[in-house]
Design an enzyme around this catalytic site. Structure first.
Site, PDB file in Angstrom:
ATOM      1  N   GLU A  39      -3.867   2.461  -7.212  1.00 29.66           N
ATOM      2  CA  GLU A  39      -4.281   3.625  -6.435  1.00 29.66           C
ATOM      3  C   GLU A  39      -3.280   4.764  -6.594  1.00 29.66           C
ATOM      4  OE1 GLU A  39      -6.700   2.574  -2.538  1.00 29.66           O
ATOM      5  OE2 GLU A  39      -4.623   1.952  -2.352  1.00 29.66           O
ATOM      6  N   HIS A  67       0.860  -1.187   0.000  1.00 27.13           N
ATOM      7  CA  HIS A  67       0.000   0.000   0.000  1.00 27.13           C
ATOM      8  C   HIS A  67       0.896   1.236   0.000  1.00 27.13           C
ATOM      9  CE1 HIS A  67      -2.881   3.029   1.413  1.00 27.13           C
ATOM     10  NE2 HIS A  67      -3.819   2.215   0.941  1.00 27.13           N
TER      11      HIS A  67
END
EC number: 5.3.1.1
Length: 225
Positions: A141, A93
């Site tokens: 993302e 992430h």
């Protein structure tokens, strides 16, 4: 991983303290059952076992360290994540980045442990590189949009399409989901329209005043409602 899917990354928001993580997971399970939708929850590591024992929907860890069990103070090996009851793990992430060789190590070890993997990436090129490792899914993302309320699906639709195509060219078995700024029904519907098979959402849900209403809103496009 059943798709289309809504993955709820709980992060480490204060709303999760004092039983909030379990409550949110239970609300997510209720919505999943009501709609027949695929929903995955990713609580903080400290609540993994508690959440996994409280719901039947899939529970993922938010991260893992690329180490084997042993003298590893403060590290969290995949074996401990599996033992806590998780069925998958989010890797790389933007708030917990790793080197490519560490990502590869985690993906390969997760396969050996029968854990699903979602590798996060910031752009199409990185997504293609991640797909070469054959994770369960790649979650694209753009970091500059995370937590902004400006959804990737409506702000950068071309990047989403490019990511879907890039991943398919490398490995057609890898699922493509997207995230960053996903806030409402239309954001999710647009992401599906662009070719992804799900979304990764955090603050829009965790910070919502009504968890059930918000999760329902974001899950409906996944089941065509």
């Amino acid at each position: 991983m059943k798709v289309p899917v809504l993955i709820i990354n709980m992060k480490a928001y204060p709303e999760l303290l004092g039983g909030g993580a379990v409550k949110l997971a239970q609300v997510a399970e209720k919505v999943a059952n009501n709609l027949g939708a695929s929903i995955i929850v990713a609580p903080p590591h400290t609540y993994l076992r508690q959440v996994a024992e409280s719901v039947n929907i899939p529970v993922y860890a938010q991260s893992a360290d690329p180490v084997d069990p042993g003298a590893r103070t403060g590290h969290i090996p995949l074996e401990f994540i599996k033992d806590a009851g998780a069925s998958g793990v989010i890797i790389n992430h933007s708030e917990h980045r790793l080197l490519l060789n560490d990502i590869a190590m985690l993906v390969n070890k997760a396969k050996a442990l029968n854990l699903e993997t979602v590798v996060c990436s910031p752009d199409p090129l990185s997504s293609a590189a991640a797909a070469a490792l054959a994770p369960t899914a790649v979650a694209m993302e753009p970091p500059e949009l995370i937590g902004t309320g400006k959804s990737v699906s409506r702000t950068k639709p071309d990047v989403v399409v490019e990511t879907v195509n890039a991943v398919k060219r490398v490995n057609g078995d890898v699922k493509v989901i997207t995230g960053a700024g996903i806030e409402d029904y239309n954001d999710v519907a647009k992401a599906i329209e662009l070719g992804t098979v799900g979304v990764l959402v955090a603050s829009a849900i965790v910070k919502a005043k009504d968890w059930e209403a918000k999760i329902t809103e974001l899950a409906k496009p996944l089941v065509g409602k």
